[in-house]
Design an enzyme around this catalytic site. Structure first.
Site, PDB file in Angstrom:
ATOM      1  N   ILE A   7     -12.258   0.131 -28.019  1.00 38.56           N
ATOM      2  CA  ILE A   7     -11.196  -0.731 -28.545  1.00 38.56           C
ATOM      3  C   ILE A   7     -11.761  -1.517 -29.717  1.00 38.56           C
ATOM      4  CG2 ILE A   7      -9.511  -2.526 -27.988  1.00 38.56           C
ATOM      5  CD1 ILE A   7      -9.854  -1.729 -25.023  1.00 38.56           C
ATOM      6  N   TYR A  87     -31.712  -8.666 -30.357  1.00 38.99           N
ATOM      7  CA  TYR A  87     -30.725  -9.561 -30.983  1.00 38.99           C
ATOM      8  C   TYR A  87     -30.791 -10.926 -30.320  1.00 38.99           C
ATOM      9  CZ  TYR A  87     -26.460  -9.954 -33.866  1.00 38.99           C
ATOM     10  OH  TYR A  87     -25.538 -10.261 -34.835  1.00 38.99           O
ATOM     11  N   ASP A  96     -19.846  -1.989 -30.156  1.00 41.56           N
ATOM     12  CA  ASP A  96     -19.889  -0.794 -30.997  1.00 41.56           C
ATOM     13  C   ASP A  96     -21.210  -0.694 -31.753  1.00 41.56           C
ATOM     14  OD1 ASP A  96     -19.164  -3.076 -32.443  1.00 41.56           O
ATOM     15  OD2 ASP A  96     -17.875  -1.981 -33.840  1.00 41.56           O
TER      16      ASP A  96
END
Length: 242
Positions: A7, A87, A96
């Protein structure tokens, strides 16, 4: 074969995949119960699914797929993945981007620079199998739209296959300015990162990648379904570690 639901910011991608091979794929502006039921019934052999969302909740889709009898993994920043993630704020990292990094390592090796040409352009670095992070800038369509929306006279333009040094009309100037501006931006990143690590694979993905693969001269792997491949890899990985 697994079901993958990605999505995104502007589209919902639904795919059936085995490894990184896409058996079938569908694109929607949004997914409702009828869409899901229709595609799932076409593939009764599918038992597992993964759902990832950018900027919105995936709970409704997850719950609907579970109601259809599937074992569903709703991907979050806490979902185990087969690469390290350096990160600093993993809870803000788009699923994604992480999925694309997983696929890059699986398909091209431990060192990769991934450029995703979507609603936004993301440039992400993987070194030694570790997701290091990346940068985000406006995507091509966003740049065209901004020139139109924030000026009183400039027309709204779109991508072109024509490559010119300079535009000789306002439309050409906008087309070449936006597209060559992106080329110069990405070539700058590629040059800078390759100067530090010559082993990097350069990977283009995303809906607008096709407009830039021929404009940029460095050796490039173009894989439009990189995120789908990564999500399926994550789903298989979680099934194995359970």
């Amino acid at each position: 074969m697994n079901l993958i639901v990605d999505i995104g910011n502007t589209r919902v991608k639904v795919a059936f995949a085995v490894g990184c091979d896409i058996v079938a794929s569908y694109v929607y502006d949004s997914v409702d119960a009828a869409d899901l039921e229709a595609v799932v019934r076409n593939y009764p052999e599918v038992k597992r699914a993964i759902v990832a969302a950018t900027g919105v909740s995936a709970d409704g889709v997850v719950n609907r797929l579970r109601a259809l009898g599937l074992e569903v993994l709703g991907m979050t920043h806490q979902t185990p993945v087969p690469i390290q993630n350096a990160y600093r704020t993993p809870q803000t990292l788009g699923m994604d981007r992480l999925a694309a990094a997983v696929a890059a390592v699986k398909m091209y090796g431990d060192d990769a620079l991934i450029v995703d040409f979507g609603t936004a352009i993301t440039i992400d670095l993987v070194e030694g199998g570790v997701f290091k992070g990346g940068n985000i800038s406006p995507g091509m369509r966003m740049r065209f739209r901004a020139l139109h929306d924030y000026t009183s006279r400039l027309p709204e333009c779109a991508a072109t296959d024509e490559i010119l040094e300079v535009g000789t009309s306002t439309v050409e100037a906008i087309e070449q300015g936006v597209m060559q501006g992106i080329v110069n931006e990405i070539e700058g990143y590629i040059s800078a990162f390759l100067s530090k690590n010559v082993k990097l694979s350069i990977i283009f993905t995303g809906g607008d990648a096709k407009f830039f693969a021929k404009r940029i001269k460095n050796t490039i792997f173009a894989k439009c379904d990189l995120v789908i491949c990564g999500l399926n890899t994550i789903l298989d990985y979680n099934a194995e570690v359970e």
